[in-house]
Design a protein around this motif. Structure first.
Motif, PDB file in Angstrom:
ATOM      1  N   ILE A 174      29.308  39.936 -38.958  1.00 22.29           N
ATOM      2  CA  ILE A 174      30.029  38.667 -39.099  1.00 22.29           C
ATOM      3  C   ILE A 174      29.972  37.969 -37.750  1.00 22.29           C
ATOM      4  CG2 ILE A 174      32.207  37.532 -39.625  1.00 22.29           C
ATOM      5  CD1 ILE A 174      30.942  38.922 -42.034  1.00 22.29           C
ATOM      6  N   VAL A 175      29.333  36.825 -37.704  1.00 20.80           N
ATOM      7  CA  VAL A 175      29.233  36.020 -36.489  1.00 20.80           C
ATOM      8  C   VAL A 175      30.327  34.958 -36.561  1.00 20.80           C
ATOM      9  CG1 VAL A 175      27.768  34.506 -35.113  1.00 20.80           C
ATOM     10  CG2 VAL A 175      26.756  36.456 -36.337  1.00 20.80           C
ATOM     11  N   GLN A 176      31.221  34.957 -35.589  1.00 20.22           N
ATOM     12  CA  GLN A 176      32.409  34.113 -35.658  1.00 20.22           C
ATOM     13  C   GLN A 176      32.668  33.457 -34.311  1.00 20.22           C
ATOM     14  OE1 GLN A 176      35.363  37.021 -36.859  1.00 20.22           O
ATOM     15  NE2 GLN A 176      35.394  38.008 -34.865  1.00 20.22           N
ATOM     16  N   PRO A 177      33.447  32.381 -34.306  1.00 19.45           N
ATOM     17  CA  PRO A 177      33.780  31.757 -33.015  1.00 19.45           C
ATOM     18  C   PRO A 177      34.456  32.749 -32.078  1.00 19.45           C
ATOM     19  CG  PRO A 177      34.400  30.316 -34.835  1.00 19.45           C
ATOM     20  CD  PRO A 177      34.010  31.628 -35.435  1.00 19.45           C
ATOM     21  N   ALA A 178      34.105  32.691 -30.805  1.00 19.94           N
ATOM     22  CA  ALA A 178      34.717  33.587 -29.822  1.00 19.94           C
ATOM     23  C   ALA A 178      36.234  33.442 -29.861  1.00 19.94           C
ATOM     24  CB  ALA A 178      34.190  33.259 -28.425  1.00 19.94           C
TER      25      ALA A 178
END
Length: 894
Positions: free
Chosen positions: A257-261
């Motif tokens: 899952i690539v998500q905002p930092a």
């Protein structure tokens, strides 16, 4: 792709996939390229076909521009002095052709056709057939709506400062906004993508990166591994200040899952759900997931066109239906996170590995992903009762399919505009309903074996619908193709009439005849109905029953006597018109029937009554027969219907008295259910019960229940001193009720909360709810606000849509008067549908002329959404007086 408006859907599957038996990925074929067949539509000349792309992109996010170079390897099949590719909005500065056999590059002259969305590369002399590489340098814009390469601004979760991320959206025909391509699904090729990006940002694409090299100037070169052979619309690129949660699935696929930092554990639920899917689908289809990783990338904001996109190995999903933020995520949203991921992951096989040859067969992607989503959800989460939602999906499809403006599942598409209009409930929900019906006809084992043949035989290539039917028939389902053709090549809905039924010798003898259901051409449909081969399950309410195929007319004897259901299990795509005595028997028996049949009977009869095939009384009697302790999804459906009736009575004679009586009935039936559930969520309560609480609160508030409205206003008032006072799974529920009943001070508080929130999902929610007020003056203020920079590029159109739900004429007139300002706030692919949709709840006869004027201003191939809005509006205007009188009569007697 998951439609922004698509309802939650799901269904039942085989038991387990604990023991993996899926085959290894089928290797892409390296056979000699051949011209596109004549039976596959194309906007490009059929003289060339690509095999590989190498693209290097350097985005300038701050200035919303990008520079790029591209090299496409292709084969030319006949002599020509030019080659034409798809291109839209690109400024191609130079181009050269390099023969694969060697020799000097050939400078190419470039001309573009913005209307056709093409770039033609002309050589000084005719080119001989053979293999070439076309190399180009070009620049292009970065958009602020989800088309091509686009930017989304959002508050950093750690600092609150505005930051920007980049993403791509290429379906249907928008890869051409990123590079000169053969941008049609049948022109599959492999892709190498390289990106020159800021050193401190993460770049994401379909494949893992092969190398990452610092350039010494604050930038780095990221080279991604070569993709499998795929269609151009599946290419993905993302860039931003991201973090990635990962784990290994049991089949060896790395999921992420690539998500905002700063999102932290918000992606954990989605990650755990995602990890289950590649092994499950690999086992079901008999082909392992063929890529080394599968990411799902969270994007802030929203789109009027879609909610998620199935880019191969790099799904894109708007954050509101991917990340689990305990401050605002409801149980229903958590359910949607799981279901949407199942839908997009199913596409990794149905759509990505095997792709429709042309957009005519878009349903091969979307209908099957919807069907597999349902099947998967039922496998992993049976306590959510996902099978029951098939009735709602069927009804969404029939809502369009019952008008003359409908279209077949397999539709004729010849332009970009027509492609964008193809993403509707016929493609998704009717597709799923027909598939479910055909699976029941074939049997689960035969159906699955047919799908495995289909995947194995067509991996990395393109298909048409008959390729699937042939595979299912070969697996052991003779006759399936004829039924499939009836339901995918013909528009409309069969109507099965029960002519007679009697109990004779311990069995029920029933005579049925077939007609056609329509809401806007009843007489024509009855006089000259289309004919279908209609699969039936004649049942007394148990899982067993008698399967038949109705053609025209038939008489059948079913063992046992008692209430008979013609569409047992509700897998048939048709409506059933019972005799009055039969329907009375079914109404009496309703509390003891299976929940799926309760939902199906109620949906069928409400539709038949609204359309005038029978009065409203029998449908309302069925609604009143729903037991107080009904399955939570049945209760949710029932309370929603009562709220809908309440709204329909708004303009009726003695509306106030009738509505008060209806609210009393609703509270009598379901008030005790809400009291038992309470106003507060409970630890470890079933999701279906939590969703029912939300439905009850929303419906009672919509019907003006003073206790619920007062409670919402009390809780909302707490936000003035504590911005986190409403945090939790019911936050959006209480906010929605408060917004509907907002005062000027409340409305201003919504705006302040939107501007101060550090969460992009929460911020979008507040902005949208600013448009959801009953107060017309506040609705006007919300519309004006939508045209300012304050909400942000993707939050303005949801405000306008929210206004249209209670003030459709106001919202429509405002948009028409401000088209030049509104159009940039909506995805280019959704503008016509967006505007037409604003009239979706209007019953004002004056709106007919307004929609007709809009229609006249559009090219013929963009008119379908307006035609659909017109027919629906005309139906509502004609239907409402009769329905209101019948509702009033029924209420007077109850």
């Amino acid at each position: 792709m998951r439609l922004a408006f698509a309802p939650t859907v799901a269904a039942l599957l085989l038991a387990g996939c604990a023991s993996m038996s899926s085959e290894a990925p089928v290797a892409p074929q390296s056979a000699t390229l051949s011209p596109l067949p004549a039976n596959i539509p194309s906007d490009l000349p059929r003289i060339a076909r690509p095999s590989h792309y190498a693209i290097t992109v350097t985005p300038d996010a701050a200035n919303l521009r990008f520079a790029a170079s591209s090299a496409v390897d292709f084969e030319l099949f006949e002599p020509s002095d030019k080659v034409t590719l798809s291109a839209n909005g690109l400024r191609i500065t130079d181009a050269r052709l390099v023969p694969a056999t060697g020799g000097d590059p050939i400078a190419m002259n470039v001309t573009t056709d913005p209307e056709a969305q093409t770039a033609t590369f002309a050589a000084p002399a005719a080119l001989a057939p053979g293999r070439y590489r076309l190399e180009t340098n070009y620049t292009g814009p970065i958009g602020t709506q989800a088309n091509g390469l686009f930017a989304l601004d959002y508050p950093d979760k750690r600092t609150g400062k505005s930051v920007r991320a980049l993403f791509t959206q290429f379906e249907a025909p928008d890869a051409r906004r990123f590079a000169p391509t053969f941008d049609e699904p049948s022109y599959k090729a492999t892709f190498d993508l390289t990106a020159i990006v800021p050193q401190d940002q993460m770049a994401v694409s379909n494949m893992p990166f092969a190398s990452e090299t610092p350039l010494g100037d604050g930038r780095k070169r990221v080279v991604f591994r070569t993709t499998p052979k795929m269609s151009s619309y599946l290419l993905f690129f993302g860039l931003g200040d991201f973090e990635r949660l990962t784990k290994m699935a049991s089949d060896g696929t790395e999921v992420g899952i690539v998500q905002p930092a700063g999102s932290g554990e918000q992606g954990r639920f989605a990650l755990d759900e995602l990890a289950k899917l590649p092994p499950y689908f690999g086992d079901y289809f008999g082909v392992r997931f063929p890529l080394p990783k599968l990411d799902n990338i969270a994007g802030p904001g929203s789109s009027q066109f879609f909610g998620a996109m199935e880019n191969w190995g790099a799904i894109f999903t708007f954050e509101r239906i991917l990340l689990d933020d305990p401050a605002i995520t409801s149980p229903g949203t958590r359910q949607a996170i799981s279901e949407v991921q199942a839908h997009e992951t199913a596409h990794q096989w149905f759509g990505d590995l095997v792709t429709m040859a042309w957009w005519d067969d878009l349903w091969l992607n979307e209908g099957f992903a919807s069907w597999m989503q349902t099947k998967t959800t039922a496998h992993f989460h049976p306590d959510w009762y996902p099978l029951l939602t098939r009735v709602g999906g069927r009804e969404a499809a029939m809502g369009l399919d019952s008008f003359a403006t409908t279209h077949p599942v397999v539709q004729k598409i010849r332009s970009v505009a027509e492609t964008n209009q193809a993403f509707d409930a016929i493609t998704y929900q009717k597709g799923e309903a027909v598939i479910s019906m055909l699976e029941a006809y074939a049997g689960e084992d035969v159906w699955r074996e047919g799908l495995r043949r289909y995947m194995r035989d067509h991996a990395y290539s393109n298909t048409q619908s008959d390729d699937l039917w042939n595979a299912i028939e070969a697996a052991g389902a003779p006759g399936l193709t004829s039924i499939a053709h009836d339901f995918t090549l013909k528009p409309g809905i069969p109507l099965v009439r029960v002519d007679s039924a009697s109990c004779t010798g311990g069995g029920t003898q029933v005579t049925l005849s077939q007609s056609e259901f329509s809401r806007d051409r009843m007489k024509e449909a009855a006089a000259n109905p289309q004919q279908w081969r209609v699969p039936l399950l004649l049942s007394h309410g148990s899982g067993a029953g008698q399967r038949q195929i109705l053609q025209g007319q038939g008489t059948y004897t079913v063992a046992g006597c008692g209430p008979l259901i013609v569409n047992g299990g509700q897998l048939g795509y048709f409506r059933t018109l019972y005799t009055a005595p039969m329907l009375a028997e079914l109404t009496k028996a309703l509390p003891k029937l299976q929940p799926i049949d309760q939902l199906g009977l109620l949906a069928d009869n409400m539709a038949l009554s609204n359309a005038g095939y029978q009065s409203m009384a029998p449908a309302l009697d069925l609604l009143a027969a729903v037991p107080r302790d009904a399955n939570p999804l049945v209760a949710t459906d029932a309370i929603g219907r009562l709220a809908g009736i309440y709204q329909m009575l708004e303009t009726a004679t003695d509306a106030s008295g009738a509505r008060s009586r209806l609210l009393a009935i609703a509270k009598d039936r379901f008030g005790s259910r809400l009291q038992a559930l309470g106003y507060e969520p409970r630890a470890n309560e079933p999701v279906a019960e939590a969703n029912l609480r939300i439905a009850l609160l929303g419906a009672f508030a919509e019907m003006g229940d003073p206790a619920v409205v007062a409670e919402a206003r009390r809780r909302f008032a707490g936000l003035r001193s504590d911005p986190k006072a409403l945090d939790g799974p019911l936050k959006t529920t209480w906010l929605g009720i408060a917004a509907r009943n907002a005062s000027r001070a409340d409305w201003e508080q919504f705006v302040r909360l939107a501007e101060s929130s550090g969460s992009s999902v929460e911020r979008s929610t507040y902005w949208t709810l600013a448009g959801a007020t009953k107060d017309e003056a506040l609705a006007r203020a919300a519309l004006k606000l939508a045209l300012t920079d304050r909400p942000g590029a993707t939050n303005s159109s949801p405000i306008i849509s929210a206004v249209s739900r209670l003030h459709p004429e106001l919202a429509y007139d405002f948009v028409i008067a401000n088209r030049a300002k509104v159009d940039p706030l909506v995805d280019a692919s959704a503008r016509t549908r967006f505007i037409a949709g604003l009239a979706g709840r209007s019953e004002d006869p004056a709106m007919i002329a307004k929609l007709q004027a809009l229609r006249a201003s559009l090219p013929a191939n963009e008119r379908r959404p307006v035609d659909q809005a017109l027919t629906s509006l005309q139906y509502r205007i004609e239907r409402t007086p009769r329905v209101q009188q019948e509702l009033l009569a029924w209420l007077a007697s109850h």
